[in-house]
Design a protein around this motif. Structure first.
Motif, PDB file in Angstrom:
ATOM      1  N   THR A 102      27.476  -5.143   7.327  1.00 10.18           N
ATOM      2  CA  THR A 102      28.509  -6.008   7.902  1.00 10.18           C
ATOM      3  C   THR A 102      28.317  -6.150   9.402  1.00 10.18           C
ATOM      4  OG1 THR A 102      30.005  -4.115   8.006  1.00 10.18           O
ATOM      5  CG2 THR A 102      30.211  -5.529   6.091  1.00 10.18           C
ATOM      6  N   VAL A 103      28.844  -5.217  10.171  1.00  9.41           N
ATOM      7  CA  VAL A 103      28.858  -5.316  11.635  1.00  9.41           C
ATOM      8  C   VAL A 103      27.478  -5.103  12.253  1.00  9.41           C
ATOM      9  CG1 VAL A 103      29.887  -4.376  13.720  1.00  9.41           C
ATOM     10  CG2 VAL A 103      31.241  -4.546  11.651  1.00  9.41           C
ATOM     11  N   LEU A 104      26.730  -4.144  11.751  1.00  8.26           N
ATOM     12  CA  LEU A 104      25.421  -3.809  12.318  1.00  8.26           C
ATOM     13  C   LEU A 104      24.302  -4.358  11.444  1.00  8.26           C
ATOM     14  CD1 LEU A 104      26.212  -0.078  13.183  1.00  8.26           C
ATOM     15  CD2 LEU A 104      26.379  -2.050  14.691  1.00  8.26           C
ATOM     16  N   SER A 105      24.413  -5.597  11.013  1.00  8.00           N
ATOM     17  CA  SER A 105      23.482  -6.158  10.038  1.00  8.00           C
ATOM     18  C   SER A 105      22.010  -6.156  10.455  1.00  8.00           C
ATOM     19  CB  SER A 105      23.926  -7.542   9.604  1.00  8.00           C
ATOM     20  OG  SER A 105      24.073  -8.401  10.688  1.00  8.00           O
ATOM     21  N   PRO A 106      21.643  -6.195  11.733  1.00  6.10           N
ATOM     22  CA  PRO A 106      20.210  -6.109  12.046  1.00  6.10           C
ATOM     23  C   PRO A 106      19.566  -4.790  11.597  1.00  6.10           C
ATOM     24  CG  PRO A 106      21.392  -6.998  13.923  1.00  6.10           C
ATOM     25  CD  PRO A 106      22.425  -6.535  12.932  1.00  6.10           C
ATOM     26  N   LEU A 107      20.359  -3.739  11.450  1.00  4.75           N
ATOM     27  CA  LEU A 107      19.821  -2.460  10.974  1.00  4.75           C
ATOM     28  C   LEU A 107      19.772  -2.374   9.451  1.00  4.75           C
ATOM     29  CD1 LEU A 107      21.463   0.214  13.312  1.00  4.75           C
ATOM     30  CD2 LEU A 107      19.095  -0.550  13.286  1.00  4.75           C
ATOM     31  N   GLY A 108      20.346  -3.346   8.754  1.00 11.51           N
ATOM     32  CA  GLY A 108      20.486  -3.306   7.306  1.00 11.51           C
ATOM     33  C   GLY A 108      19.234  -2.932   6.537  1.00 11.51           C
ATOM     34  N   PRO A 109      18.125  -3.643   6.710  1.00 11.34           N
ATOM     35  CA  PRO A 109      16.936  -3.301   5.939  1.00 11.34           C
ATOM     36  C   PRO A 109      16.442  -1.878   6.213  1.00 11.34           C
ATOM     37  CG  PRO A 109      16.677  -5.435   6.985  1.00 11.34           C
ATOM     38  CD  PRO A 109      17.932  -4.839   7.533  1.00 11.34           C
ATOM     39  N   TYR A 110      16.510  -1.464   7.453  1.00 12.68           N
ATOM     40  CA  TYR A 110      16.014  -0.140   7.804  1.00 12.68           C
ATOM     41  C   TYR A 110      16.921   0.965   7.269  1.00 12.68           C
ATOM     42  CZ  TYR A 110      13.106  -3.060  10.647  1.00 12.68           C
ATOM     43  OH  TYR A 110      12.232  -4.033  11.042  1.00 12.68           O
ATOM     44  N   VAL A 111      18.211   0.688   7.205  1.00  7.64           N
ATOM     45  CA  VAL A 111      19.142   1.646   6.604  1.00  7.64           C
ATOM     46  C   VAL A 111      18.861   1.758   5.110  1.00  7.64           C
ATOM     47  CG1 VAL A 111      21.570   2.075   6.038  1.00  7.64           C
ATOM     48  CG2 VAL A 111      20.936   1.467   8.361  1.00  7.64           C
ATOM     49  N   GLY A 112      18.511   0.659   4.464  1.00  9.48           N
ATOM     50  CA  GLY A 112      18.145   0.692   3.050  1.00  9.48           C
ATOM     51  C   GLY A 112      16.929   1.566   2.803  1.00  9.48           C
ATOM     52  N   TYR A 113      15.893   1.366   3.603  1.00 12.65           N
ATOM     53  CA  TYR A 113      14.691   2.190   3.474  1.00 12.65           C
ATOM     54  C   TYR A 113      15.002   3.658   3.761  1.00 12.65           C
ATOM     55  CZ  TYR A 113      11.632  -1.920   3.313  1.00 12.65           C
ATOM     56  OH  TYR A 113      11.007  -3.076   2.956  1.00 12.65           O
ATOM     57  N   THR A 114      15.720   3.892   4.838  1.00 13.96           N
ATOM     58  CA  THR A 114      16.040   5.262   5.232  1.00 13.96           C
ATOM     59  C   THR A 114      16.898   5.957   4.181  1.00 13.96           C
ATOM     60  OG1 THR A 114      15.936   4.596   7.547  1.00 13.96           O
ATOM     61  CG2 THR A 114      17.038   6.658   7.073  1.00 13.96           C
ATOM     62  N   SER A 115      17.849   5.241   3.612  1.00 12.46           N
ATOM     63  CA  SER A 115      18.710   5.822   2.576  1.00 12.46           C
ATOM     64  C   SER A 115      17.888   6.278   1.379  1.00 12.46           C
ATOM     65  CB  SER A 115      19.760   4.813   2.121  1.00 12.46           C
ATOM     66  OG  SER A 115      20.611   4.473   3.175  1.00 12.46           O
ATOM     67  N   GLY A 116      16.934   5.463   0.983  1.00  9.77           N
ATOM     68  CA  GLY A 116      16.068   5.843  -0.134  1.00  9.77           C
ATOM     69  C   GLY A 116      15.185   7.028   0.203  1.00  9.77           C
ATOM     70  N   ALA A 117      14.603   7.014   1.400  1.00  5.87           N
ATOM     71  CA  ALA A 117      13.703   8.096   1.803  1.00  5.87           C
ATOM     72  C   ALA A 117      14.435   9.416   1.992  1.00  5.87           C
ATOM     73  CB  ALA A 117      12.972   7.711   3.097  1.00  5.87           C
ATOM     74  N   LEU A 118      15.674   9.358   2.457  1.00  5.45           N
ATOM     75  CA  LEU A 118      16.439  10.585   2.680  1.00  5.45           C
ATOM     76  C   LEU A 118      17.098  11.114   1.406  1.00  5.45           C
ATOM     77  CD1 LEU A 118      18.180   9.823   6.105  1.00  5.45           C
ATOM     78  CD2 LEU A 118      16.217  11.298   5.672  1.00  5.45           C
ATOM     79  N   GLY A 119      16.984  10.371   0.312  1.00  7.86           N
ATOM     80  CA  GLY A 119      17.511  10.836  -0.959  1.00  7.86           C
ATOM     81  C   GLY A 119      18.995  10.605  -1.158  1.00  7.86           C
ATOM     82  N   LEU A 120      19.561   9.610  -0.486  1.00  8.93           N
ATOM     83  CA  LEU A 120      20.964   9.266  -0.710  1.00  8.93           C
ATOM     84  C   LEU A 120      21.117   8.838  -2.166  1.00  8.93           C
ATOM     85  CD1 LEU A 120      23.381   9.117   1.276  1.00  8.93           C
ATOM     86  CD2 LEU A 120      22.998   6.675   1.409  1.00  8.93           C
ATOM     87  N   GLY A 121      22.192   9.209  -2.806  1.00 15.34           N
ATOM     88  CA  GLY A 121      22.394   8.890  -4.219  1.00 15.34           C
ATOM     89  C   GLY A 121      22.381   7.393  -4.476  1.00 15.34           C
TER      90      GLY A 121
END
Length: 179
Positions: free
Chosen positions: A79-98
């Protein structure tokens, strides 16, 4: 693009619900692809992003945000920080977020984003360029406010620590012994 497409919907070129549906489907597919790619590739993928000077800073911010805020980071990056969106998706997967928690949060944020941008374009079709500039400027203001708030909290914490050290009694030196 979604905002501009909202303007086309306002002109009658296609239905607003179709725009929101297509944008949302693309959003979810992109999120899931990034998450599962990073889940499979793990830390080496993130290291590869960090090796690229153009993406290193964004990946660092995304990783810090996910580590500190978890699911809130996922929602905010949709939403608010949408430029980080793709990188948060990658990071979430790599860090093992459920996966289920990530997906539910990303879907909620993505749906809100799609509806908001399409509605803005639909409602203000004659002012799209000005709205885009305003949104771009407001992201900077939100980030500056977040940095300011973070700095203020850090200063308060440092001040309290220094006061605690000053207020605590210092141990008296040991008496000298003669040998």
């Amino acid at each position: 693009m979604v905002m501009v497409a909202g303007g086309f919907a306002a002109a009658g070129d296609f239905a607003l619900w179709q725009l929101i549906g297509c944008a949302f489907a693309g959003f979810v597919l992109g999120d899931q692809t990034a998450f599962w790619l990073a889940r499979r590739a793990g830390r080496p993928l993130i290291a590869r992003f960090r090796a690229n000077p153009r993406t290193a800073t964004l990946v660092g911010r995304a990783e810090a945000l996910v580590t500190q805020r978890g699911l809130l980071a996922v929602f905010l990056s949709r939403t608010v920080l949408s430029p980080l969106g793709p990188y948060v998706g990658y990071t979430s997967g790599a860090l093992g977020l459920g996966w289920l928690r990530f997906t539910a949060t990303a879907v909620a944020g993505g749906l809100l984003w799609c509806i908001a941008y399409a509605w803005l374009g639909y409602t203000f079709a004659d002012r799209i360029a000005g709205i885009a500039a305003l949104i771009q400027s407001s992201i900077g203001i939100v980030m500056a406010g977040a940095v300011t708030l973070g700095g203020l909290l850090w200063l308060i914490r440092a001040y309290r620590r220094s006061r605690a050290v000053t207020a605590s009694p210092h141990p008296s030196p040991l008496p000298e012994t003669k040998s």
